[in-house]
Structures are given as C-alpha cells and as structure tokens.
Design a protein around this motif. Structure first.
Motif, PDB file in Angstrom:
ATOM      1  N   VAL A  48      -8.249   0.900  -7.348  1.00  0.00           N
ATOM      2  CA  VAL A  48      -6.951   1.529  -7.058  1.00  0.00           C
ATOM      3  C   VAL A  48      -6.903   1.986  -5.603  1.00  0.00           C
ATOM      4  CG1 VAL A  48      -5.470   3.504  -7.569  1.00  0.00           C
ATOM      5  CG2 VAL A  48      -6.492   2.234  -9.432  1.00  0.00           C
ATOM      6  N   ARG A  49      -8.004   2.519  -5.120  1.00  0.00           N
ATOM      7  CA  ARG A  49      -8.058   2.976  -3.734  1.00  0.00           C
ATOM      8  C   ARG A  49      -7.877   1.797  -2.772  1.00  0.00           C
ATOM      9  NH1 ARG A  49     -12.029   6.769  -0.230  1.00  0.00           N
ATOM     10  NH2 ARG A  49     -11.460   5.730   1.689  1.00  0.00           N
ATOM     11  N   ALA A  50      -8.513   0.659  -3.104  1.00  0.00           N
ATOM     12  CA  ALA A  50      -8.373  -0.528  -2.252  1.00  0.00           C
ATOM     13  C   ALA A  50      -6.930  -1.024  -2.258  1.00  0.00           C
ATOM     14  CB  ALA A  50      -9.327  -1.630  -2.717  1.00  0.00           C
ATOM     15  N   VAL A  51      -6.287  -0.992  -3.449  1.00  0.00           N
ATOM     16  CA  VAL A  51      -4.884  -1.421  -3.541  1.00  0.00           C
ATOM     17  C   VAL A  51      -3.994  -0.494  -2.705  1.00  0.00           C
ATOM     18  CG1 VAL A  51      -2.902  -1.617  -5.102  1.00  0.00           C
ATOM     19  CG2 VAL A  51      -5.106  -2.584  -5.771  1.00  0.00           C
ATOM     20  N   ALA A  52      -4.242   0.818  -2.803  1.00  0.00           N
ATOM     21  CA  ALA A  52      -3.443   1.774  -2.031  1.00  0.00           C
ATOM     22  C   ALA A  52      -3.609   1.526  -0.533  1.00  0.00           C
ATOM     23  CB  ALA A  52      -3.841   3.208  -2.384  1.00  0.00           C
ATOM     24  N   THR A  53      -4.849   1.276  -0.102  1.00  0.00           N
ATOM     25  CA  THR A  53      -5.110   1.027   1.317  1.00  0.00           C
ATOM     26  C   THR A  53      -4.405  -0.238   1.791  1.00  0.00           C
ATOM     27  OG1 THR A  53      -7.272   2.071   1.049  1.00  0.00           O
ATOM     28  CG2 THR A  53      -6.940   0.774   3.047  1.00  0.00           C
ATOM     29  N   ALA A  54      -4.516  -1.313   0.998  1.00  0.00           N
ATOM     30  CA  ALA A  54      -3.863  -2.573   1.378  1.00  0.00           C
ATOM     31  C   ALA A  54      -2.346  -2.413   1.409  1.00  0.00           C
ATOM     32  CB  ALA A  54      -4.266  -3.685   0.412  1.00  0.00           C
ATOM     33  N   LEU A  55      -1.808  -1.662   0.438  1.00  0.00           N
ATOM     34  CA  LEU A  55      -0.363  -1.432   0.390  1.00  0.00           C
ATOM     35  C   LEU A  55       0.118  -0.697   1.632  1.00  0.00           C
ATOM     36  CD1 LEU A  55       0.862  -0.301  -3.135  1.00  0.00           C
ATOM     37  CD2 LEU A  55       2.112  -1.690  -1.511  1.00  0.00           C
ATOM     38  N   LEU A  56      -0.621   0.336   2.007  1.00  0.00           N
ATOM     39  CA  LEU A  56      -0.247   1.117   3.176  1.00  0.00           C
ATOM     40  C   LEU A  56      -0.292   0.260   4.429  1.00  0.00           C
ATOM     41  CD1 LEU A  56       0.418   3.973   2.442  1.00  0.00           C
ATOM     42  CD2 LEU A  56      -1.537   4.728   3.765  1.00  0.00           C
ATOM     43  N   ALA A  57      -1.359  -0.551   4.519  1.00  0.00           N
ATOM     44  CA  ALA A  57      -1.484  -1.445   5.676  1.00  0.00           C
ATOM     45  C   ALA A  57      -0.307  -2.415   5.703  1.00  0.00           C
ATOM     46  CB  ALA A  57      -2.812  -2.206   5.610  1.00  0.00           C
ATOM     47  N   ALA A  58       0.100  -2.885   4.521  1.00  0.00           N
ATOM     48  CA  ALA A  58       1.215  -3.827   4.454  1.00  0.00           C
ATOM     49  C   ALA A  58       2.536  -3.155   4.840  1.00  0.00           C
ATOM     50  CB  ALA A  58       1.316  -4.414   3.040  1.00  0.00           C
ATOM     51  N   VAL A  59       2.719  -1.916   4.387  1.00  0.00           N
ATOM     52  CA  VAL A  59       3.937  -1.168   4.746  1.00  0.00           C
ATOM     53  C   VAL A  59       4.025  -1.027   6.265  1.00  0.00           C
ATOM     54  CG1 VAL A  59       5.034   1.102   4.676  1.00  0.00           C
ATOM     55  CG2 VAL A  59       4.142   0.115   2.582  1.00  0.00           C
ATOM     56  N   VAL A  60       2.904  -0.647   6.864  1.00  0.00           N
ATOM     57  CA  VAL A  60       2.875  -0.446   8.314  1.00  0.00           C
ATOM     58  C   VAL A  60       3.092  -1.775   9.042  1.00  0.00           C
ATOM     59  CG1 VAL A  60       1.363   0.182  10.224  1.00  0.00           C
ATOM     60  CG2 VAL A  60       1.505   1.647   8.221  1.00  0.00           C
ATOM     61  N   ALA A  61       2.441  -2.840   8.532  1.00  0.00           N
ATOM     62  CA  ALA A  61       2.610  -4.156   9.161  1.00  0.00           C
ATOM     63  C   ALA A  61       4.071  -4.583   9.100  1.00  0.00           C
ATOM     64  CB  ALA A  61       1.726  -5.184   8.458  1.00  0.00           C
ATOM     65  N   ARG A  62       4.719  -4.285   7.987  1.00  0.00           N
ATOM     66  CA  ARG A  62       6.119  -4.677   7.858  1.00  0.00           C
ATOM     67  C   ARG A  62       6.996  -3.915   8.846  1.00  0.00           C
ATOM     68  NH1 ARG A  62       9.542  -5.264   2.344  1.00  0.00           N
ATOM     69  NH2 ARG A  62       9.617  -3.006   2.350  1.00  0.00           N
TER      70      ARG A  62
END
Lengths: 117, 241
Positions: A48-62
């Motif tokens: 779950v922590r890895a998913v949250a980190t990837a999601l945040l990175a994706a939000v920022v990348a977007r």
C-alpha cells in the motif's frame, strides 16, 4: 467579475459539502475502516505504501506534464528544467527545501517572463 | 525523548509544522483564494472548502467545474476519482495515527488531515515517536498545515480577483516543485525509489486515458511493480550475503 457563479453563501456551502467534501472524505474514511487491521511492517502495508508513493509521483508528474492555467504557455523543457534545477539545488545544499523551491521558482518565473514578452 | 503531556506533544507538532512545506501550502492556497474571488465564489464557503476538502487538486476541479457548469453529480464523480489517492495514503499512514483504545471516531478525525503534505511529513516524522505521542503530535502538525492553507485562501481572496500572470504561474508551480523535492527527501529504500520512478515514467504513457484512470494505472501498476522489484532486490541482497 463578481458573483459570476450566482451562488448564495448557503448554496455554496452545500455544494462544498456534497460535491467537494463527501467525495474526498469518503476515501479517507474507507481507508480507516478497511485498514484497521493492517499492521505496520506487514507485506500489505509495504505494498500500500508503494502504491501511495507511485500515485503521488504520478500526480506530480501530471501537474508538470499537463499543467493548467498560465503554465500551459511555458514549454515542457522549461517546466522540466525548473523541477530539475530545484531538485539539483536541494541535493547540492545539504537538502535545503527552501533553496530548492526558490531555485525552481526562479527558473519558472524567468520562463514565464520570457514566454510572455 | 523527554516525557511530555498531551498538550505538550500538540505544541511540538505545531512547532515542527512551522517549516517550508507550510509556507508552500500558504502560497499555493493564495492562488486558490484569488481564483475563487475571481469567479465570485462566496467568501465563507471559500475558506470552508479548504478546511473541509483539504485537497488542492480536488478544490481546483470543483471551482473549474462550477465555472463551466458541469452537472453537480458529474462534478462529484470527477472529484471522487481525483481523490482516490487518499485511500492508499491514509491506509499507509493509519498505523502511525491509531488511537490507543481503538476509538473509531478519533481515527476518522485524524484521517481528515491526510493530504499530500501531511502524508509526506507524517511518514517521516510520526514513526520515530512513542505511540501515545503520535495523535496529539499529528493534530498539532495537521491543524497548523490546514490553518496555513486557510490563511492563504483568505489572503488570496482579499488580495485581488486576478493575480499578475507571472505570480499566478509561480504559485501554481509550487505544488509539483515542492512535492518532487519532498518525495526525493523521503525516499528511504529501493522500493520507494522504484515507486517514484514507476509513477513518473508510467504517467506520460497513461496520460491519454484521462478520467482518473491514468492515475490508477500509474499508482497501482507502478506501486505493485516497485513492491515486487523491492522484494526481489532484498532477496538477492540476502542471498548474496
């Protein structure tokens, strides 16, 4: 420009509650209900922590790749340069977030200035 | 760490919140406040929206949707989709802000403070604290962050209906810039780095899908890849020893 939306204070608060608060808060509440038995350090927790980190990175990348408002006028190369410059400054200044943010902002402000003049 | 009262831990949390991230929140929300004033959104509802929604992307979608007269149910759905990230974020922060006696209401209240800044700082600052200190500390931290954002909303609202474009752009850029830096600071192990890289690299590929689906793919797909990759690296390391 004023009251272009034609909303009263009460109507706007109702919209904030039902259309803004409810759809965001539901995820926070669901997470508590669903995650009550997930112990810190378990496999599920790490996933779950890895998913949250990837999601945040994706939000920022977007936000960088597909920006809104006046940032649309700044070429992608310059937006990437601003993030890269900020990150490099952060790493070179013993991890000063302040200097990192300032450096990145300097690049984006200069870019905004020159693309608009 | 010295022994403190509950209020003492709240104050430590507040003190630790007085940092650049709080300043960035303030600045970002100045842009939001100015936006609201510009479209004629009522003032109390504006400040309340920051307190209650506490997610700048969702708030910007709300205002944008109202301006372009998106039907309210569709707007609620769009905001819900854009906020799914709170599910894994709150789940991974929950073990560090769990009330001692398992009181559900306290846990739900604490969850409200979860947003990007709170997650990044909470994941870093909460784990080292003794269990009984975590909730008062995070309430001090979270309330100061929300207060900074609400102050920013008010200042932006009062300042001008339209900020000069260069300033508006600078404020808009604060969010991706500061979060990139904070995410790099937080990355502690191979899984974190892999998750960051996966999220950033998958995002452009999924960008065309829209509707929140791009974030789901980048998040769940990228996170799962990072998790598996991290485990494999750890296993190899242990086998090589």
């Amino acid at each position: 420009m004023s009251s272009g939306l034609g909303l009263t204070e009460g109507g706007a608060i109702l919209i904030v509650l039902l259309v803004g608060f409810l759809p965001t808060e539901i995820w926070r509440s669901l997470a508590i209900l669903a995650g009550r038995r997930i112990p810190e350090g378990s496999a599920v927790f790490h996933w779950v922590r890895a998913v949250a980190t990837a999601l945040l990175a994706a939000v920022v990348a977007r936000l960088v790749l597909a920006p809104s408002g006046v940032l649309v006028d700044v070429p992608l190369v310059l937006r990437l340069a601003a993030v890269g410059g900020g990150l490099a400054t952060f790493l070179l200044t013993r991890q000063s977030i302040l200097l990192g943010v300032l450096a990145g902002e300097l690049i984006i402000v200069a870019s905004l200035f020159f693309t608009r003049h | 760490m010295p022994e403190r009262s509950t209020l003492g831990w709240v104050l430590v949390g507040v003190r630790h919140a007085v940092t650049v991230p709080a300043l960035v929140l303030f600045a970002s929300y100045v842009g939001y406040g100015a936006l609201l004033q510009g479209v004629g959104f009522p003032p109390w509802a504006s400040v309340l929206s920051t307190f209650l929604i506490w997610a700048l992307p969702a708030q910007v979608i709300l205002v944008g949707g109202l301006v372009s007269q998106v039907p309210l149910p569709a707007l609620a759905l769009a905001i819900g989709l854009s906020s799914i990230r709170f599910l894994p974020m709150t789940m991974s922060l929950a073990p560090y802000m769990r009330s001692q006696r398992g009181r559900l209401l306290v846990d739900l209240l604490c969850a409200h403070y979860v947003a990007m800044t709170m997650w990044l700082e909470g994941m870093r600052l909460l784990p080292p604290l003794p269990a009984h200190a975590r909730i008062p500390y995070m309430l001090g931290l979270g309330n100061f962050y929300i207060a900074s954002a609400m102050s920013g909303t008010i200042v932006g609202y009062l300042l001008a209906s339209e900020l000069p474009p260069v300033l508006a752009g600078a404020l808009l850029f604060m969010t991706p810039l500061s979060f990139t830096i904070m995410m790099v600071r937080n990355a502690a192990n191979p899984t974190d780095w892999l998750a960051l890289a996966a999220g950033v690299l998958i995002m452009p590929l999924a960008l065309g899908l829209g509707g929140g689906l791009d974030l789901m793919i980048a998040g769940v797909g990228g996170g799962t890849l990072a998790y598996v990759g991290g485990r494999l690296m750890k296993r190899r390391q242990e086998a090589g020893r």
